[in-house]
Enzyme design. Structure first.
Site, mmCIF file in Angstrom:
data_model
loop_
_atom_site.group_PDB
_atom_site.id
_atom_site.type_symbol
_atom_site.label_atom_id
_atom_site.label_comp_id
_atom_site.label_asym_id
_atom_site.label_seq_id
_atom_site.Cartn_x
_atom_site.Cartn_y
_atom_site.Cartn_z
ATOM 1 N N GLU A 264 7.969 -7.951 7.636
ATOM 2 C CA GLU A 264 8.177 -6.516 7.830
ATOM 3 C C GLU A 264 9.507 -6.128 7.205
ATOM 4 O O GLU A 264 10.548 -6.689 7.537
ATOM 5 C CB GLU A 264 8.141 -6.152 9.321
ATOM 6 C CG GLU A 264 6.727 -6.160 9.848
ATOM 7 C CD GLU A 264 6.608 -5.688 11.289
ATOM 8 O OE1 GLU A 264 7.642 -5.383 11.901
ATOM 9 O OE2 GLU A 264 5.471 -5.649 11.778
ATOM 10 N N GLY B 242 2.759 -9.959 9.465
ATOM 11 C CA GLY B 242 3.364 -10.470 8.233
ATOM 12 C C GLY B 242 4.793 -9.987 8.139
ATOM 13 O O GLY B 242 5.338 -9.387 9.081
ATOM 14 N N THR C 3 -6.631 -8.614 11.673
ATOM 15 C CA THR C 3 -7.455 -8.751 12.867
ATOM 16 C C THR C 3 -8.934 -8.717 12.483
ATOM 17 O O THR C 3 -9.736 -9.503 12.978
ATOM 18 C CB THR C 3 -7.118 -7.641 13.868
ATOM 19 O OG1 THR C 3 -5.723 -7.684 14.074
ATOM 20 C CG2 THR C 3 -7.823 -7.835 15.169
ATOM 21 N N ASN D 229 -1.742 1.842 11.277
ATOM 22 C CA ASN D 229 -3.059 1.315 11.662
ATOM 23 C C ASN D 229 -3.422 1.916 13.019
ATOM 24 O O ASN D 229 -2.627 1.886 13.943
ATOM 25 C CB ASN D 229 -2.947 -0.228 11.752
ATOM 26 C CG ASN D 229 -4.280 -0.869 12.089
ATOM 27 O OD1 ASN D 229 -5.266 -0.186 12.372
ATOM 28 N ND2 ASN D 229 -4.308 -2.185 12.052
ATOM 29 N N SER E 185 -3.564 -1.180 15.744
ATOM 30 C CA SER E 185 -2.616 -2.201 15.310
ATOM 31 C C SER E 185 -2.333 -3.188 16.441
ATOM 32 O O SER E 185 -2.059 -2.779 17.572
ATOM 33 C CB SER E 185 -1.337 -1.502 14.894
ATOM 34 O OG SER E 185 -0.406 -2.456 14.482
ATOM 35 N N SER E 186 -2.422 -4.480 16.121
ATOM 36 C CA SER E 186 -2.102 -5.475 17.157
ATOM 37 C C SER E 186 -0.604 -5.485 17.323
ATOM 38 O O SER E 186 0.130 -5.643 16.355
ATOM 39 C CB SER E 186 -2.569 -6.860 16.736
ATOM 40 O OG SER E 186 -3.742 -6.782 15.983
ATOM 41 N N SER F 95 1.090 -4.805 8.712
ATOM 42 C CA SER F 95 0.275 -4.100 9.681
ATOM 43 C C SER F 95 -0.749 -3.217 8.972
ATOM 44 O O SER F 95 -0.400 -2.475 8.057
ATOM 45 C CB SER F 95 1.186 -3.254 10.562
ATOM 46 O OG SER F 95 0.397 -2.575 11.475
ATOM 47 N N GLY F 96 -1.997 -3.321 9.370
ATOM 48 C CA GLY F 96 -3.048 -2.499 8.780
ATOM 49 C C GLY F 96 -3.669 -3.117 7.543
ATOM 50 O O GLY F 96 -4.500 -2.501 6.897
HETATM 51 N N1 LIG Z 1 -12.905 -6.106 5.622
HETATM 52 C C1 LIG Z 1 -12.816 -4.853 6.010
HETATM 53 N N2 LIG Z 1 -13.812 -3.981 5.779
HETATM 54 C C2 LIG Z 1 -13.716 -2.713 6.179
HETATM 55 N N3 LIG Z 1 -12.663 -2.180 6.823
HETATM 56 C C3 LIG Z 1 -11.599 -2.992 7.079
HETATM 57 C C4 LIG Z 1 -11.642 -4.364 6.711
HETATM 58 N N4 LIG Z 1 -10.481 -4.913 7.094
HETATM 59 C C5 LIG Z 1 -9.753 -3.918 7.705
HETATM 60 N N5 LIG Z 1 -10.446 -2.769 7.698
HETATM 61 C C6 LIG Z 1 -9.988 -1.459 8.245
HETATM 62 O O1 LIG Z 1 -8.594 -1.481 8.383
HETATM 63 C C7 LIG Z 1 -8.164 -1.254 9.709
HETATM 64 C C8 LIG Z 1 -6.975 -2.109 10.052
HETATM 65 O O2 LIG Z 1 -7.330 -3.463 10.098
HETATM 66 P P1 LIG Z 1 -6.662 -4.499 11.089
HETATM 67 O O3 LIG Z 1 -7.391 -5.757 10.942
HETATM 68 O O4 LIG Z 1 -6.568 -3.934 12.457
HETATM 69 O O5 LIG Z 1 -5.224 -4.653 10.512
HETATM 70 P P2 LIG Z 1 -4.074 -5.604 10.988
HETATM 71 O O6 LIG Z 1 -4.617 -6.456 12.073
HETATM 72 O O7 LIG Z 1 -3.696 -6.360 9.777
HETATM 73 O O8 LIG Z 1 -2.997 -4.721 11.444
HETATM 74 C C9 LIG Z 1 -9.371 -1.589 10.551
HETATM 75 O O9 LIG Z 1 -9.384 -0.849 11.719
HETATM 76 C C10 LIG Z 1 -10.529 -1.214 9.626
HETATM 77 O O10 LIG Z 1 -10.797 0.134 9.730
HETATM 78 MG MG LIG Z 2 -4.024 -6.659 13.908
#
Ligand SMILES: Nc1ncnc2c1ncn2[C@@H]1O[C@H](COP(=O)(O)OP(=O)(O)O)[C@@H](O)[C@H]1O
Ligand SMILES: [Mg+2]
Length: 1079
Positions: free
Chosen positions: A389, A387, A112, A157, A160-161, A107-108
Site C-alpha cells: 500500500e 498487497g 478475495t 472496493n 474490501s477485506s 485493495s480491489g
Molecule cells: N475474476 C473476476 N471477475 C469478475 N469480477 C471480479 C473478478 N475479480 C474481482 N472482481 C470484482 O472486483 C471486486 C473486488 O474484488 P475483491 O476480490 O473483493 O478485491 P480484493 O479482495 O483484492 O480487495 C469484486 O467485488 C468484483 O466485483
Molecule cells: Mg479482499
C-alpha cells in the site's frame, strides 16, 4: 485421439511474460493491455498467474471450463486461474506435496474473488459424498460470515477485506477435504469508530439494522435508522448493488451451516449492538476544585441500554469513563479522565470489543471446521492478504502491511530460486549465477531484533519518561541512519538534508517495490493499543458469557502488571509463524492487478497498472524466472511440437525422444549457448530462440497444410472417379439383365402358345376317337340287353302270373302291420295302472289283436307297477283287497273306507306313557289298537274301551286306566256279525264252551270297523289255522248275552246331524240300532 494443444497456440500477445521480447516495463504493460482488451485477464510469469480484475462477469468460470482445465498440463491451455488451482491440487493429491496459494494485490484487485475461485475449483474437482460435501459446504460458508464482520465498503472496493486471511484446507490421502484452519491478521479496527469519507463501517452493522426482524431489533434495543448511530457513516450507508437485508439472511444461514448455536448468534448480535450503543455515549466536562476538568456521561440512556444488553453494572462502567486507576508496584492511584481522554477510552473499548469479537468468530469457525481425524493431512493454504500500500499519507498500518509484503517477496525469491536450483540439479544442468535483487536487507531493517524499526518502536513504547512519535523518529534517525534503504531528513546521513520531498515528521523506506513515505504520527499509540484496565475489568464483571470470555485480562484474580505485547510485536510474531508455515509448502502465486480506479469494466489505466506492476515486483518476477533459462519443455511434447521441422524426425521418430530432440536441434543449427539438455527437459535460454522455432513451425505447418490439402483433394477426386466407374458397371449390368429378362419372357410365352395349340389339336383328335369307340360299345350293350330281356321274358312268362296275387297280398299286409305297430309304439298311453286311454284301432281286421294287445299292455304295466312295491306296502294292499272281498257291495259303509289307509295302531300304546302298563302286559306285537264303544247290554249305551289285537288275542281294556277287562284268544272267536248299513256296529261271537264265552258275546261299535274286521279276519284265520273266520253281513242277527240271546236289529232312521247311529234296548230280546239314512 487426444488433441495436444499448447499455451503457444492462438496466443494474444504472449501468454507467458517470461517469453516477452524485449523485456521492458513498456512492453510488459503493453502486453497486459493487449490481452486485457481481448478479455484475456490471466497472464503467466512462468508458474505465477497475473490476474487483471475485469469488473464484470466473464463466461470463463462455467462447469465446462472446470472440465476443460481438469487434469490438463499447466502450459497446455491458455492462462487461467483454474490451471493454477488444478496444478496445485494435483500435485497435492498425487505427489503428496503440501501447497500454498499466495494471492497479493492492492485493495480491489480481485484477491478475495481469486481465493474463492480457487476454493470453488478445488471443491468441484475433489471427491464427492455426503460427508465430503458437508465439509466443503462448511469451508465455503465460513466466507460470508467472515466477510460480513471483516469486510467494508471503501473507495477502492465495495467489498474490501479489512483483515488478512490465511486458510489451510486439509485433505485426506484420497484428496477429499476433511477440514480447515483459518488465521486472521490485523483487522483494521480503527474503522469501527471512524471511517474515511465515502467509506462505510463493517458490513454487519448495516446488515443487522436493515435485515433483522422488528422483534430482534427490539430485543437488541436498536432502531432501524442508520442516522441514529454515531459510529455509522451516513453519506455512503446505502451502496449500489449491495442488498444488506438479503446479505444478513445469508450470513445467518451461513452461521447455521458452519455450526453456530442459536444463543451464540444472539450473543454475537448483542455485542454488535453494544458497539453501536457505545458510539452514542457522549461526555461533558465538569469542573473540579483542583482546576481540572473531569468528564461525565452526558445522556445516560445509551449507557444504560448498553449495560443492560451486556449485563454490566452501569455505575461500574460510568466510573471507568471518568477515572483511571494506575497501579505502580503495590500502589493504586486513581486519576480523573478529561473529556477527550474519556472519548479515547470509549473508542478504545469499541475497537477492542469488535476486534476481539472478530478473533473469537475465527476461533469459533475453526472449532467447527477443524478436521475430525487425527491422521496426517495434506494441506493447501490459501493466503488472501493486502498487497503493497502506497498512499499519500502512510501510517502504522501501511508500514505493517508493507512489511508483510516484503516478507512474502522474500519467500517468493527464496522458493522460486530454490525451485529453479532444484530443477537444474534434477536435470543435470550447470548452475549459472542469477542476478536479482534480494530484499532480505529490507526485511532486516524492519524486523531485526537489535536495531530493527519494530524493535525501536517497542523500546520507545516501554521507555519511561515522556515518549512521543517524534522521540521515536529521533531514535530511528540515529540507529538506522546508515541503512541504505532508510531515508530521513534528520538522519545522520547528510544525503537527505536537502531533500524537500521528505517532511520532517516522516521517514521513507525503499521497499523492493518502490519508496514509501511514512508519517510517524500515531505510531506509538497504535503500537501500544492500550485499553485502560478499569475498562477491561468492567467488561470482565459483565453478566454475559461471551464478553467475559473476550476480556480475560480483566479478571482481578490475575492482575498482571506486565504490559501486553505491542501490536507490532504481535504482528511480527504471527508473520514469522506464517512464513515458517509457507516455507514448508509448495508456493503458487496469484498476482492481482487492478486495471482502473473506477471499478469499471474495459478501462485500462496505464499509470495505475504501471504503479502496481512496479510495487508487485512483477518485473522482478520475470527477471528471476528468466535468470537462467527462460523456457523449458519436456522432450516428448517438444519433439511432438517441432518434429515437422526436420526430415529425420518427420513424420515419426523411432528412437528415444531426447535423441530425437538432439537431431532436431542439430538439424535446425540452433546455437549451442541457446539451449541445454536436461535429463527430461530441454532448456531454452532466450525466448527469441523459442519464437524462431515457433515461426519455423508455423511456416512448416502452412506447407504441411498445403500438402495435406493436395493429398486430400487428389484422394477425394480419385475416390469420386472410382465411385462413378463402379456405378457405371453396376448400371450396365442391371440394364443388360433387364433386357435379357424381357426377351426371354417373350420367347417363353410364344413357345407356350404354339405348344398349347398343338396339344389341343392332338387332344381333340383323341377325344373324337374315344367318343366314337364309346358309342359303339354302348350300342352293342343295348342290343345285347334287349336281346337277353326278350329271351328271359319269353322263358319266365308262365311262372309269373300264378304267384303274383299272393305275393302282393302278403307284401301289403306286412306293410300295414308294420305301420300299425310303429303307430302303436309311438302313441302308447300312460304307464299308470288306472289310465284308461287306448288308441283307436285303424283297421277293423285288427280288432281282436288290438283288444288283446290292450290287456297285455295293461297287465304288463300293472306288473311293472307292482314290482316297485316293498313287502309292507304289499301287505297293506293285500289287506285292502281282503276288505274289498269281504265288504264290497255288501255293506254301505265300505266305499267311505276305501280312501282311508289302515293305520293299525291309532293309540301308539308303546310310546304313550299312559298305556305303559298295558303295553308291558302285551307280550306280543300289537297289530291294532283303537278306542271302541262297548255297547251295554242293558240299555244299549256305549262305553269307551281300548281294543287291542295281537297275533293270538284280542283285548279290551279300560280307556282311562288301561286295565285289561277282557282278553280273548282268537281261536275262541267263532264269527263276526255286521249290518249292511252305514254304521260301525259289530258283534264278536265266541265259540260255545270256550273260556271267553262265559261272559257272552261282545257288541262293539268303531269308526274303523272295516279295518278292524279285516284285520281280525286275517289274523284270526292264521291263528285259528283255518281258512276263514265267518263274517255274517245282515241287518238282523243274534247275540249271546250271558244266558239270553238278543236280537240286534238295524233300522233306517231319519237323517241326523252327525252320522252316529244310536242303539236302544226295546225289550228283553230286542236291541234296535237306528242308522241315519244317507240322504
Ligand atoms: N475474476 C473476476 N471477475 C469478475 N469480477 C471480479 C473478478 N475479480 C474481482 N472482481 C470484482 O472486483 C471486486 C473486488 O474484488 P475483491 O476480490 O473483493 O478485491 P480484493 O479482495 O483484492 O480487495 C469484486 O467485488 C468484483 O466485483
Ligand atoms: Mg479482499
Amino acid at each position: 485421439m487426444e488433441v495436444k494443444t499448447s499455451l503457444l497456440d492462438n496466443m494474444i500477445g504472449v501468454g507467458d511474460m517470461v517469453l516477452l521480447e524485449p523485456l521492458t516495463e513498456d512492453s510488459f504493460i503493453e502486453n497486459l493491455r493487449n490481452r486485457f482488451d481481448h478479455n484475456e485477464i490471466y497472464t503467466y510469469i512462468g508458474s505465477v498467474v497475473i490476474s487483471m480484475n475485469p469488473y464484470r462477469s466473464l463466461p470463463i468460470y462455467t462447469p465446462e471450463k472446470v472440465e476443460e482445465y481438469r487434469n490438463r498440463n499447466f502450459y497446455e491451455l491458455s492462462p487461467h486461474i483454474y490451471a493454477l488451482a488444478d496444478e496445485a491440487y494435483r500435485s497435492l493429491r498425487d505427489q503428496d506435496k503440501d501447497q500454498c496459494i499466495l494471492i497479493t494485490g492492492e485493495s480491489g484487485a480481485g484477491k478475495t474473488e481469486a481465493s474463492k475461485l480457487v476454493m470453488s475449483y478445488v471443491a468441484a474437482v475433489c471427491g464427492k459424498g455426503q460427508e465430503v460435501n458437508k465439509v466443503k459446504e462448511q469451508l465455503l460458508q465460513s466466507n460470508p460470515v467472515l466477510e460480513a464482520f471483516g469486510n467494508a465498503k471503501t473507495v477502492r472496493n465495495d467489498n474490501s477485506s479489512r483483515f488478512g486471511k490465511y486458510m489451510d484446507i486439509e485433505f485426506d490421502f484420497k484428496g477429499d477435504p476433511v477440514g480447515g484452519v483459518i488465521s486472521n491478521y490485523l483487522l483494521e479496527k480503527s474503522r469501527v469508530v471512524k471511517q474515511p469519507r465515502g467509506e462505510r463501517n463493517f458490513h454487519i452493522f448495516y446488515q443487522l439494522l436493515s435485515g433483522a426482524s422488528d422483534d430482534t431489533l427490539r430485543k437488541l434495543k436498536l432502531d432501524r435508522d442508520f442516522s441514529k448511530y454515531n459510529y455509522l457513516s451516513l453519506d455512503s450507508a446505502n451502496v449500489n448493488g449491495l442488498d444488506d437485508a438479503a446479505n444478513f439472511r445469508t450470513v445467518r444461514n451461513a452461521m447455521q451451516i458452519v455450526g453456530f448455536m442459536e444463543d451464540e448468534v444472539q450473543s454475537v448480535l448483542e455485542l454488535v449492538a453494544a458497539v453501536l450503543k457505545l458510539g452514542n455515549i457522549e461526555f461533558k466536562p465538569e469542573s473540579r476544585s483542583n482546576g481540572y476538568d473531569e468528564s461525565r456521561v452526558k445522556d445516560k440512556n445509551d449507557l444504560k441500554e448498553m449495560c443492560e444488553l451486556l449485563g454490566i453494572e452501569q455505575s461500574v462502567l460510568e466510573r471507568a469513563f471518568s477515572y483511571r486507576t494506575v497501579e505502580a508496584k503495590l500502589e493504586k492511584v486513581s486519576t480523573t479522565l478529561n473529556v477527550s481522554q474519556a472519548y479515547y477510552a470509549r473508542d478504545a473499548l469499541a475497537k477492542n470489543l469488535y476486534s476481539r469479537l472478530f478473533s473469537w468468530l475465527v476461533t469459533r469457525i475453526n472449532e467447527s471446521i477443524k478436521s475430525q481425524s487425527k491422521s496426517r493431512h495434506k494441506v493447501m493454504g490459501v493466503l488472501d492478504i493486502y498487497g503493497f500500500e502506497i498512499f499519500e499519507d502512510n501510517s502504522f498500518e501501511q508500514f505493517i502491511i508493507n512489511y508483510c509484503n516484503e516478507k512474502l517477496q522474500q519467500i517468493f525469491i527464496e522458493l522460486t530460486l530454490r525451485e529453479e536450483q532444484e530443477e537444474y540439479i534434477r536435470e543435470d544442468i550447470e548452475w549459472t549465477n542469477i542476478e536479482y535483487f534480494n530484499n532480505a536487507v529490507i526485511c532486516d531493517l524492519i524486523e531485526n531484533n537489535q536495531n530493527g524499526i519494530l524493535a525501536m518502536l517497542d523500546e520507545e513504547c516501554l521507555r519511561p519518561g515522556t515518549v512521543t512519535d517524534i522521540t521515536f523518529l529521533d531514535k530511528l534517525n540515529t540507529v538506522c541512519a546508515e541503512h541504505q534503504h532508510f531515508e530521513s531528513r534528520l538522519s545522520k546521513n547528510s544525503k537527505f538534508l536537502t531533500d524537500h520531498s521528505l517532511p520532517h515528521s516522516c521517514f521513507r523506506i525503499q521497499h523492493y517495490a518502490g519508496k514509501v513515505l511514512y508519517r510517524v504520527e500515531g505510531f506509538m499509540d497504535k503500537n501500544n493499543d492500550l485499553l485502560y484496565r478499569d475498562l477491561s475489568q468492567a467488561m470482565y464483571k459483565a453478566n454475559h458469557k461471551l464478553i467475559k470470555q473476550l476480556f480475560p485480562e480483566g479478571n482481578p484474580a490475575k492482575v498482571n502488571l506486565k504490559r501486553p505485547p505491542t501490536a507490532g510485536f504481535q504482528f511480527k510474531h504471527s508473520v514469522g509463524t506464517l512464513m515458517r508455515n509457507l516455507q514448508t509448502k509448495n508456493p503458487n502465486y496469484i498476482r492481482c492487478v487492478k486495471p482502473n480506479d473506477k471499478k469499471a469494466p474495459r478501462i485500462f489505466t496505464d499509470s495505475l497498472v504501471r504503479h502496481q506492476v512496479a510495487y508487485l515486483g512483477l518485473m522482478e518476477n520475470v527477471r528471476v524466472r528468466r535468470a537462467g533459462y527462460a523456457y523449458r519443455q519436456a522432450y516428448e511434447p517438444c519433439l511432438e511440437r517441432y518434429k515437422m521441422l526436420c526430415k529425420q524426425t518427420w513424420p515419426h521418430w523411432k528412437g528415444p525422444t531426447r535423441e530425437g530432440v538432439e537431431v532436431l536441434m542439430a538439424d535446425l543449427q540452433v546455437s549451442t549457448e541457446e539451449f541445454a539438455y536436461g535429463n527430461s527437459k530441454i532448456f531454452i535460454r532466450n525466448p527469441r530462440t523459442l519464437f524462431s522455432l515457433e515461426e519455423k513451425r508455423r511456416g512448416c505447418l502452412e506447407n504441411l497444410a498445403a500438402l495435406i490439402q493436395k493429398i486430400y483433394r487428389g484422394w477425394k477426386c480419385r475416390t469420386h472417379f472410382l465411385l462413378l466407374k463402379r456405378s457405371q458397371v453396376v448400371v450396365a449390368a442391371w440394364y443388360r439383365r433387364y433386357a435379357q429378362q424381357k426377351k426371354y419372357t417373350q420367347i417363353k410365352s410364344a413357345t407356350i402358345m404354339v405348344q398349347s395349340y398343338s396339344r389341343g389339336w392332338k387332344a381333340r383328335k383323341i377325344l373324337r376317337e374315344l367318343k366314337h369307340q364309346k358309342r359303339c360299345e354302348e350300342a352293342a350293350t343295348t342290343i345285347a340287353a334287349y336281346w337277353h330281356g326278350t329271351q328271359v321274358r319269353r322263358e319266365y312268362r308262365k311262372f309269373f302270373r300264378a304267384n303274383a296275387g299272393r305275393k302282393i297280398y302278403s307284401f301289403i299286409m306286412q306293410r300295414l302291420m308294420q305301420k300299425y305297430f310303429l303307430g302303436l309304439k309311438r302313441d302308447l298311453p300312460s304307464m299308470s295302472p288306472i289310465g284308461g286311454s287306448w288308441p283307436t284301432r285303424p283297421y277293423r281286421f285288427l280288432d281282436t289283436a288290438h283288444t288283446e294287445l290292450r290287456s297285455i299292455f295293461h297287465h304288463w304295466r300293472c306288473k311293472k307297477y307292482r314290482s316297485r312295491f316293498t313287502d309292507e306296502r304289499k301287505a297293506v294292499f293285500e289287506e285292502k283287497l281282503q276288505a274289498s272281498e269281504i265288504f264290497k257291495d255288501k255293506k254301505a259303509l265300505y266305499p267311505s273306507s276305501v280312501g282311508q289307509p289302515f293305520r293299525g295302531d291309532y293309540l301308539e300304546i308303546s310310546k304313550n306313557p299312559k298305556y305303559q302298563k298295558l303295553s308291558s302286559a302285551m307280550d306280543e306285537k300289537v297289530l291294532l289298537a283303537d278306542v271302541v264303544n262297548k255297547i251295554n247290554r242293558a240299555n244299549g249305551k256305549g262305553t269307551a274301551r281300548i281294543f287291542l289285537l295281537t297275533k293270538n288275542n284280542f283285548v279290551l281294556a279300560d280307556q282311562k286306566t288301561g286295565q285289561v277287562k277282557a282278553s280273548v284268544p282268537l281261536p275262541d272267536l267263532a264269527s263276526i256279525s255286521v249290518s249292511t248299513q252305514n254304521d260301525g256296529f259289530f258283534a264278536l261271537k265266541l265259540k260255545e264252551g270256550s273260556a271267553g264265552a262265559t261272559k257272552g258275546d261282545f257288541l262293539l261299535s268303531s269308526e274303523h270297523l272295516i279295518e278292524i274286521i279285516t284285520k281280525l279276519r286275517r289274523t284270526g284265520a292264521t291263528a285259528v289255522n283255518h281258512d276263514h273266520l265267518d263274517i255274517d253281513i245282515s241287518d238282523e242277527f243274534l247275540v249271546q248275552f250271558k244266558q239270553d240271546k238278543v236280537c240286534v236289529k238295524f233300522v233306517q232312521g231319519a237323517p241326523k246331524n252327525g252320522n252316529g247311529a244310536s242303539c236302544k234296548r226295546k225289550n228283553n230280546r230286542l236291541l234296535e240300532v237306528s242308522v241315519p239314512s244317507t240322504a
